[in-house]
Design a protein around this motif. Sequence first.
Motif: not given
Length: 636
Positions: A197, A199, A202, A241-242, A272, A320
């Motif tokens: 993902v 960064a 986020t 993120l999650c 994050v 990440i």
Amino acid sequence: MSSRLSSDLEKDEEEEEEEEEGESVNPTEVKMSQIVMPCHSNHRQELSVGQLLKWIDSTACLSAERHAGSPCVTASMDDIHFEHTISVGQVVNIKAKVNRAFNTSMEVGIQVSCEDLFSDRHWRVCHAYATFVTQRTNTGKKVILKPIVPQTQKEQVEYSVAAERRRVRMVHDDIIKDLLSHGSVQQADNSAVGNAVAAERTKVESVELVLPPHANHQVNTFGGQIMAWMVNVATIAASRLCQAHPTLRTIDMFTFRGPSQIGDRLLLRAIVNNAFKNSMEVGVRAEAYQEEGPNRHINSAFMTFEVLDDHGKPCLLPRIRPEPLEGERRFQEAIARKKIRLDRKYIISRTQGEAPLSVPWDPTNQVFVCYCICMFCVCVCVCVFQVYLSYNNVSALKMLAAQNNWRLSSEKDKVHLYTLEQKSMLSFRVESEVDVPAHRAFSLLAEISNRPSWDTHYRKCELIHQVDDDDFLYRVVTPSVSHGALGSPTSSSQGEGILQDFILLASKRKPCGSGDPYVIALRSVSLPTHPPTEGYNRGEVLCAGFTILETKNNMSLIRYYNQASPEVLPYISTDIAGLSSSFYHTFCSCSQYLTRNRQNVTSEEQTGQYQATNTDSPTCETQVDALSVALHSTQL
């Protein structure tokens, strides 16, 4: 309520009962109890961490101001690890009291527990250490704090170790820099980032207007409110993120860099920094600004989140992909902070557990992966470990010295032998007063290489390495006690049997204030360059050392402590049983050594004597600066 709670309830209740037994009322102690209402909770009907931080900061501030008698502000907060969550309808009990006052700052210890009104159960949620500073008077003068006088054993322990926590606190940022500069942190792996993902996804940015309800009684923005806002944006970043509801587990040590007032706009940014297997680190930055003028950096913090499944177990997290340049820097620093996070968590919490006695010390690359145990401490220590191991070494001795249930086992000509039994552990203390100034006795006893000249239990002592001005590594050879009368003064010189050797870390400390002793702490470490060798039994020293306290007429009260391991116990067993008095002969020899070398005081010792008697002296800060420099200059 966390699924881990049921297994810890009984343990926490026992600890709470032990703390309450015989506990006197501390004049700085402040208690707060709050019932958790729906307005205080998150989507899971659990107390919001931001709200809890408000209550913690408020309680700690009231305690600090009760001692100072003047307005105080939050300067910093040490690591906070949240062990359990708190549900709506339960009661939060917060207790804060000043552990130690320095010149214009003080350490406040905070204990947070939860109470279930229906089952009458209590359990610990977290504990924290906050540093508060006094504000200047209207005339611009500093408010000098009166010293804290500990009344109980627990207060004495906290008072003694507060100086060590302060020492570590002041070099925390240097440790991160040292990790990165030595290349001990792995570089970002961009070879398999297809499923990672970005960064940037986020990132969170939010602005808050500081209104009167957000200010404290000094018309500054309430520190707890700033922390609550920071937790809010960090939670949003972690959720992005999650794609789930994360749980905040840890807030790393942070420092308030400047004040904020009513009317300020607080710009809060979060992102994050790195995602590990089951946890992620979120960095948050708070800046204040007015309608005109530049932004002012108020605070930065790093928070660790987890995502729990239905059984309360951490879930796997996506990887990440950091942004170029600044993002990669944050990525590397997050790894460094993870490496020291467990160190500080376990060192400060002083949780006892099972671990090897000796600590591996790798001199080739300054990377340490170790488990060390003392009477109260278990540390999981990684990288640039000399700071934390030195802290552990000195703190263990201070905690042992603070115990109040020592029993007199033997006495001869004002030389006293005391013992302390705790569960399966036996410790002993030998003490006597000598006609030598404390600073001179400290200088002489800190030269461990000279100990064979007066201690028959030390056949040989060689300096392996000087880590910095206050920490040294030695190899000590002791005679066999497998022949002859154990503990007798003649058994040490017979030379029969296999010799024992020890690899010891020696850490010395000057007093940080009036009434503090000089400290020389010893404990075992293991070195790859000095493995056990044929012809020697490798021994272990758990916790040992000297405290030297200045008394009347320029004399010193010298106390030697040893938390007896199986290799050490034979040297003292017959003394404890009253069958011999070798402790007396050894201490007499020590006294004669100190008396012979009483003169020839160096200029350094004279400086140390002045600093030890001046409660406003920067002794602690000087020691910290020296250790900080050593972190960057020492190549083991």
